[in-house]
Design an enzyme around this catalytic site. Structure first.
Site, PDB file in Angstrom:
ATOM      1  N   GLU A  98     111.065  30.089  78.956  1.00 45.01           N
ATOM      2  CA  GLU A  98     110.622  31.109  79.899  1.00 45.01           C
ATOM      3  C   GLU A  98     109.354  31.808  79.420  1.00 45.01           C
ATOM      4  O   GLU A  98     109.141  31.951  78.223  1.00 45.01           O
ATOM      5  CB  GLU A  98     111.712  32.192  80.038  1.00 45.01           C
ATOM      6  CG  GLU A  98     112.972  31.669  80.657  1.00 45.01           C
ATOM      7  CD  GLU A  98     114.095  32.708  80.661  1.00 45.01           C
ATOM      8  OE1 GLU A  98     113.797  33.930  80.677  1.00 45.01           O
ATOM      9  OE2 GLU A  98     115.262  32.294  80.649  1.00 45.01           O
ATOM     10  N   CYS A 111     104.096  37.008  78.088  1.00 39.92           N
ATOM     11  CA  CYS A 111     105.128  36.977  77.049  1.00 39.92           C
ATOM     12  C   CYS A 111     105.555  35.511  76.921  1.00 39.92           C
ATOM     13  O   CYS A 111     106.003  34.903  77.896  1.00 39.92           O
ATOM     14  CB  CYS A 111     106.304  37.843  77.488  1.00 39.92           C
ATOM     15  SG  CYS A 111     107.705  37.732  76.382  1.00 39.92           S
ATOM     16  N   CYS A 118     117.499  29.744  70.079  1.00 39.39           N
ATOM     17  CA  CYS A 118     117.247  30.540  68.874  1.00 39.39           C
ATOM     18  C   CYS A 118     118.493  30.484  68.002  1.00 39.39           C
ATOM     19  O   CYS A 118     119.600  30.409  68.507  1.00 39.39           O
ATOM     20  CB  CYS A 118     116.966  31.986  69.292  1.00 39.39           C
ATOM     21  SG  CYS A 118     116.603  33.090  67.910  1.00 39.39           S
ATOM     22  N   CYS A 122     121.445  37.309  67.240  1.00 38.08           N
ATOM     23  CA  CYS A 122     121.552  38.749  67.549  1.00 38.08           C
ATOM     24  C   CYS A 122     122.593  38.941  68.650  1.00 38.08           C
ATOM     25  O   CYS A 122     122.585  38.216  69.652  1.00 38.08           O
ATOM     26  CB  CYS A 122     120.202  39.317  67.983  1.00 38.08           C
ATOM     27  SG  CYS A 122     118.945  39.169  66.708  1.00 38.08           S
ATOM     28  N   CYS A 125     121.606  39.571  72.535  1.00 29.77           N
ATOM     29  CA  CYS A 125     120.497  38.795  73.094  1.00 29.77           C
ATOM     30  C   CYS A 125     120.985  37.525  73.794  1.00 29.77           C
ATOM     31  O   CYS A 125     121.859  36.820  73.286  1.00 29.77           O
ATOM     32  CB  CYS A 125     119.531  38.436  71.966  1.00 29.77           C
ATOM     33  SG  CYS A 125     118.140  37.444  72.506  1.00 29.77           S
ATOM     34  N   CYS A 339     113.865  37.996  78.761  1.00 27.76           N
ATOM     35  CA  CYS A 339     113.979  36.550  78.535  1.00 27.76           C
ATOM     36  C   CYS A 339     115.376  36.024  78.245  1.00 27.76           C
ATOM     37  O   CYS A 339     116.209  36.731  77.731  1.00 27.76           O
ATOM     38  CB  CYS A 339     113.058  36.160  77.397  1.00 27.76           C
ATOM     39  SG  CYS A 339     111.494  35.608  78.046  1.00 27.76           S
TER      40      CYS A 339
HETATM   41  N1  SAH Z   1     112.981  36.697  67.826  1.00 29.97           N
HETATM   42  C1  SAH Z   1     112.051  37.778  68.047  1.00 29.97           C
HETATM   43  C2  SAH Z   1     111.662  37.901  69.525  1.00 29.97           C
HETATM   44  C3  SAH Z   1     112.818  38.321  70.353  1.00 29.97           C
HETATM   45  S1  SAH Z   1     112.657  39.045  71.918  1.00 29.97           S
HETATM   46  C4  SAH Z   1     112.667  39.064  67.555  1.00 29.97           C
HETATM   47  O1  SAH Z   1     113.833  39.086  67.220  1.00 29.97           O
HETATM   48  O2  SAH Z   1     111.948  40.060  67.482  1.00 29.97           O
HETATM   49  C5  SAH Z   1     111.828  40.534  71.818  1.00 29.97           C
HETATM   50  C6  SAH Z   1     112.654  41.794  71.651  1.00 29.97           C
HETATM   51  O3  SAH Z   1     113.675  41.973  72.650  1.00 29.97           O
HETATM   52  C7  SAH Z   1     113.363  41.845  70.302  1.00 29.97           C
HETATM   53  O4  SAH Z   1     113.178  43.116  69.758  1.00 29.97           O
HETATM   54  C8  SAH Z   1     114.802  41.627  70.690  1.00 29.97           C
HETATM   55  O5  SAH Z   1     115.679  42.100  69.722  1.00 29.97           O
HETATM   56  C9  SAH Z   1     114.878  42.365  72.001  1.00 29.97           C
HETATM   57  N2  SAH Z   1     116.020  42.009  72.853  1.00 29.97           N
HETATM   58  C10 SAH Z   1     116.669  40.832  72.924  1.00 29.97           C
HETATM   59  N3  SAH Z   1     117.660  40.894  73.835  1.00 29.97           N
HETATM   60  C11 SAH Z   1     117.611  42.135  74.372  1.00 29.97           C
HETATM   61  C12 SAH Z   1     118.377  42.794  75.365  1.00 29.97           C
HETATM   62  N4  SAH Z   1     119.390  42.190  75.990  1.00 29.97           N
HETATM   63  N5  SAH Z   1     118.050  44.073  75.680  1.00 29.97           N
HETATM   64  C13 SAH Z   1     117.018  44.688  75.055  1.00 29.97           C
HETATM   65  N6  SAH Z   1     116.265  44.118  74.106  1.00 29.97           N
HETATM   66  C14 SAH Z   1     116.561  42.851  73.753  1.00 29.97           C
END
Ligand code: SAH
Length: 354
Positions: A98, A111, A118, A122, A125, A339
């Site tokens: 995406e 973005c 991944c 987390c 996520c 995303c």
């Molecule tokens: N792998 C990278 C990029 C991830 S996406 C990282 O971990 O930073 C970008 C941001 O969105 C990250 O800070 C991630 O933790 C956050 N994120 C992911 N899922 C989310 C959600 N459901 N709600 C809010 N933030 C989220």
């Protein structure tokens, strides 16, 4: 021999590659063909047959030995609220990623994703739910920008590496992407217009710092102490929070750049007054900025987003200590622009992988 991913080559590598092909196929290939091919690729050619100023014999040789990895639009959602565009792109092997195109006053931002899936796990996520499928190549990262520009007929001037995947878990391809995207004959996007978001791979943060890069590093912190962070992010078991903050200080020292800490606000998990106070103490005096992200709840998880009041109170604590803080504005809320979810929905409709 697998075909060469020609759009991942830097101009001097493309020249060397043509020299190799010339020997292999026993034909003369002039040096200047490299820059012609390079500009076709940047413009978004999908097929060597489109390269009208390249002799047919060379186009056939390229077709036989190389491929163009440009992602194809599979689904496109446009927000009725703010015009944000979300793309589900299909890659040459059928995998999907995406990207999100956002219009800001300072220019258009894309973005981009850096991996298919991944493996960081987390807990809040969506991108990590099915694990890691594979890394993206450098050209699949630049390709998202080229495809979005050609679709919108607008230039992308800023890139955030915050889509699906952990960029520092795909380090070499990410660094090469940063080189490719920067070329003036290429996409010509300066390092200061690029942000890279990481969950905090400390050795890689330091390695990146040693390159003296000028990109903005965003670090997904999401908690003010090790215990809470471990609960939300498995990576925190490998690198303690102190080690992470040390790596961030190293990055600031080497690059002179301010770090942006991302902090997703999750109801009753990390949004209390106590958390705000702890975060304040940890970041006080550091060259940084805090970006609070109201949680975007994921269907498969039970977390809820923080109330507006909790976010306001949290913000006030940091502001009082003169720590720069912003709350992320959510663009494209009607198309669920965050995303990971679109790819999952599309995968559910696909036959099971064998
Ligand atoms: N792998 C990278 C990029 C991830 S996406 C990282 O971990 O930073 C970008 C941001 O969105 C990250 O800070 C991630 O933790 C956050 N994120 C992911 N899922 C989310 C959600 N459901 N709600 C809010 N933030 C989220």
């Amino acid at each position: 021999m697998p075909k060469t991913d020609i759009s991942s080559l830097l101009p001097h590598e493309l020249e060397a590659y043509l020299a190799e092909l010339s020997e292999k196929e026993n034909v003369k290939i002039e040096k200047f063909r490299a820059s012609q091919i390079f500009s076709w690729l940047v413009k978004g050619a999908r097929d060597f047959s489109e390269m009208s100023n390249i002799p047919e014999t060379l186009r056939e040789i390229l077709e036989k030995n190389a491929y163009i990895s440009l992602p194809k639009i599979k689904t496109k959602l446009v927000s009725k609220i703010d015009g944000t565009v979300k793309y589900l792109f299909e890659l040459y092997d059928g995998e999907c990623i995406e990207s999100v195109f956002m219009r800001y006053e300072h220019g258009n931002t894309l973005c981009i994703s850096t991996q298919v899936g991944c493996r960081m796990g987390c807990t809040f996520c969506a991108s990590t739910l099915g694990g890691l499928v594979r890394n993206l190549t450098p050209s699949e990262m630049t390709g998202q920008i080229i495809a979005a520009q050609n679709d919108t007929h607008e230039r992308v001037s800023n890139v955030v590496m915050m889509g699906i995947g952990e960029p520092l878990d795909n380090y070499d391809n990410t660094v090469k992407f940063l080189e490719l995207v920067n070329l003036d004959k290429g996409l010509n996007i300066g390092q200061r217009h690029i942000s890279l978001s990481t969950c905090g791979l400390c050795e890689r943060i330091k390695e990146l710092a040693d390159t003296k890069t000028q990109i903005t590093l965003s670090v997904s912190l999401h908690a003010p102490d090790g215990e809470r962070r471990k609960k939300l992010m498995p990576i925190a078991r490998k690198y303690g929070i102190d080690e992470l903050i040390d790596a961030c200080r190293y990055y600031i020292e080497k690059t002179g750049r301010r770090i942006s800490f991302e902090y997703s606000m999750i109801h009753n998990e990390n949004d209390t007054k106590e958390c705000a106070e702890k975060l304040k103490n940890m970041l006080s005096g550091m060259l940084c900025h805090v970006n609070l992200i109201p949680l975007n709840p994921v269907r498969e998880r039970s977390y809820e987003k923080s109330s507006k009041q909790a976010i306001d109170e949290f913000t006030a604590v940091l502001e009082k200590a003169h720590i720069p803080v912003t709350v992320r504005r959510r663009l494209g809320s009607d198309i669920n622009a965050s995303c990971g979810q679109l790819r999952r929905d599309s995968a559910k409709n696909m036959p099971e992988r064998t």
